[in-house]
Design a protein around this motif. Structure first.
Motif, PDB file in Angstrom:
ATOM      1  N   PRO A   2       0.816  -1.208   0.000  1.00  0.00           N
ATOM      2  CA  PRO A   2       0.000   0.000   0.000  1.00  0.00           C
ATOM      3  C   PRO A   2       0.854   1.264   0.000  1.00  0.00           C
ATOM      4  O   PRO A   2       2.004   1.257   0.443  1.00  0.00           O
ATOM      5  N   LYS A   4       1.777   5.161   1.100  1.00  0.00           N
ATOM      6  CA  LYS A   4       1.764   5.894   2.358  1.00  0.00           C
ATOM      7  C   LYS A   4       2.118   7.354   2.079  1.00  0.00           C
ATOM      8  O   LYS A   4       2.716   7.675   1.038  1.00  0.00           O
ATOM      9  N   TYR A  91      -3.291   9.562   2.483  1.00  0.00           N
ATOM     10  CA  TYR A  91      -3.692   8.190   2.164  1.00  0.00           C
ATOM     11  C   TYR A  91      -4.318   7.644   3.434  1.00  0.00           C
ATOM     12  O   TYR A  91      -3.612   7.302   4.388  1.00  0.00           O
ATOM     13  N   GLU A  92      -5.639   7.625   3.462  1.00  0.00           N
ATOM     14  CA  GLU A  92      -6.340   7.365   4.717  1.00  0.00           C
ATOM     15  C   GLU A  92      -7.523   6.430   4.508  1.00  0.00           C
ATOM     16  O   GLU A  92      -8.424   6.716   3.717  1.00  0.00           O
ATOM     17  N   TRP A  93      -7.519   5.306   5.227  1.00  0.00           N
ATOM     18  CA  TRP A  93      -8.627   4.357   5.170  1.00  0.00           C
ATOM     19  C   TRP A  93      -9.835   4.975   5.862  1.00  0.00           C
ATOM     20  O   TRP A  93      -9.731   5.517   6.958  1.00  0.00           O
ATOM     21  N   GLN A  94     -10.981   4.895   5.192  1.00  0.00           N
ATOM     22  CA  GLN A  94     -12.240   5.393   5.758  1.00  0.00           C
ATOM     23  C   GLN A  94     -13.136   4.185   6.031  1.00  0.00           C
ATOM     24  O   GLN A  94     -13.828   3.696   5.134  1.00  0.00           O
ATOM     25  N   GLU A  95     -13.070   3.703   7.243  1.00  0.00           N
ATOM     26  CA  GLU A  95     -13.778   2.479   7.642  1.00  0.00           C
ATOM     27  C   GLU A  95     -15.273   2.561   7.339  1.00  0.00           C
ATOM     28  O   GLU A  95     -15.848   1.634   6.777  1.00  0.00           O
ATOM     29  N   ASN A  98     -15.754   2.234   3.616  1.00  0.00           N
ATOM     30  CA  ASN A  98     -15.101   1.081   2.996  1.00  0.00           C
ATOM     31  C   ASN A  98     -14.250   1.481   1.789  1.00  0.00           C
ATOM     32  O   ASN A  98     -14.323   0.865   0.723  1.00  0.00           O
ATOM     33  N   ARG A  99     -13.455   2.533   1.987  1.00  0.00           N
ATOM     34  CA  ARG A  99     -12.598   3.028   0.910  1.00  0.00           C
ATOM     35  C   ARG A  99     -11.426   3.801   1.501  1.00  0.00           C
ATOM     36  O   ARG A  99     -11.422   4.143   2.685  1.00  0.00           O
ATOM     37  N   THR A 100     -10.458   4.055   0.651  1.00  0.00           N
ATOM     38  CA  THR A 100      -9.304   4.847   1.037  1.00  0.00           C
ATOM     39  C   THR A 100      -9.379   6.185   0.322  1.00  0.00           C
ATOM     40  O   THR A 100      -9.574   6.234  -0.899  1.00  0.00           O
ATOM     41  N   ASP A 127     -12.478  -0.476  -1.719  1.00  0.00           N
ATOM     42  CA  ASP A 127     -12.037  -1.783  -1.238  1.00  0.00           C
ATOM     43  C   ASP A 127     -12.534  -2.826  -2.217  1.00  0.00           C
ATOM     44  O   ASP A 127     -13.707  -2.859  -2.573  1.00  0.00           O
TER      45      ASP A 127
END
Length: 128
Positions: A2, A4, A91-95, A98-100, A127
């Motif tokens: 991934p 960063k 670059y940040e996961w958005q729980e 369900n996406r970055t 995702d």
């Protein structure tokens, strides 16, 4: 692996007369500077064709672009070698979604290291 924040992805391309001809056909951007060679036999590459450099990097990482900003600084000619550096700013996961989320800036330089294009883009990576 991934991405960063702080990563720099580099891509380089030399645009040919055929590239300009194909892009002219598809885009209908038929300005005389794209069709008539200069005294050195070169054509001016369409700005949006040059802008495919950072979008190629986005495509490599499956980015669905939301915003793209381009600042065209100087002309690009056929047979110029253009190097594009894309820097990952966010670059940040958005729980919950369900996406970055991704934000990147870029700078493109010709073989004389003169800046020809700069800008940024933002979007999401779903995702899979």
């Amino acid at each position: 692996m991934p991405l960063k924040v702080g990563d720099i992805i580099t891509f380089e391309r030399t645009f040919t007369v055929r590239d300009v001809e194909l892009f002219t056909e598809v885009s209908r951007d038929e300005g005389s500077h794209h069709l008539t060679p200069d005294e050195q036999g070169r054509l001016v590459v369409q700005g949006l064709l040059t802008a495919t450099l950072p979008t190629k990097v986005g495509g490599d990482y499956n980015v669905l672009a939301r915003n793209m900003n381009f600042e065209f600084l100087r002309p690009v000619f056929t047979e110029d070698r253009i190097i594009c550096e894309v820097k990952i700013e966010k670059y940040e996961w958005q729980e919950d979604k369900n996406r970055t989320a991704i934000v990147a800036s870029f700078i493109c330089r010709n073989q004389q290291e003169k800046k020809v294009l700069k800008g940024d883009f933002s979007g999401v990576i779903l995702d899979s």
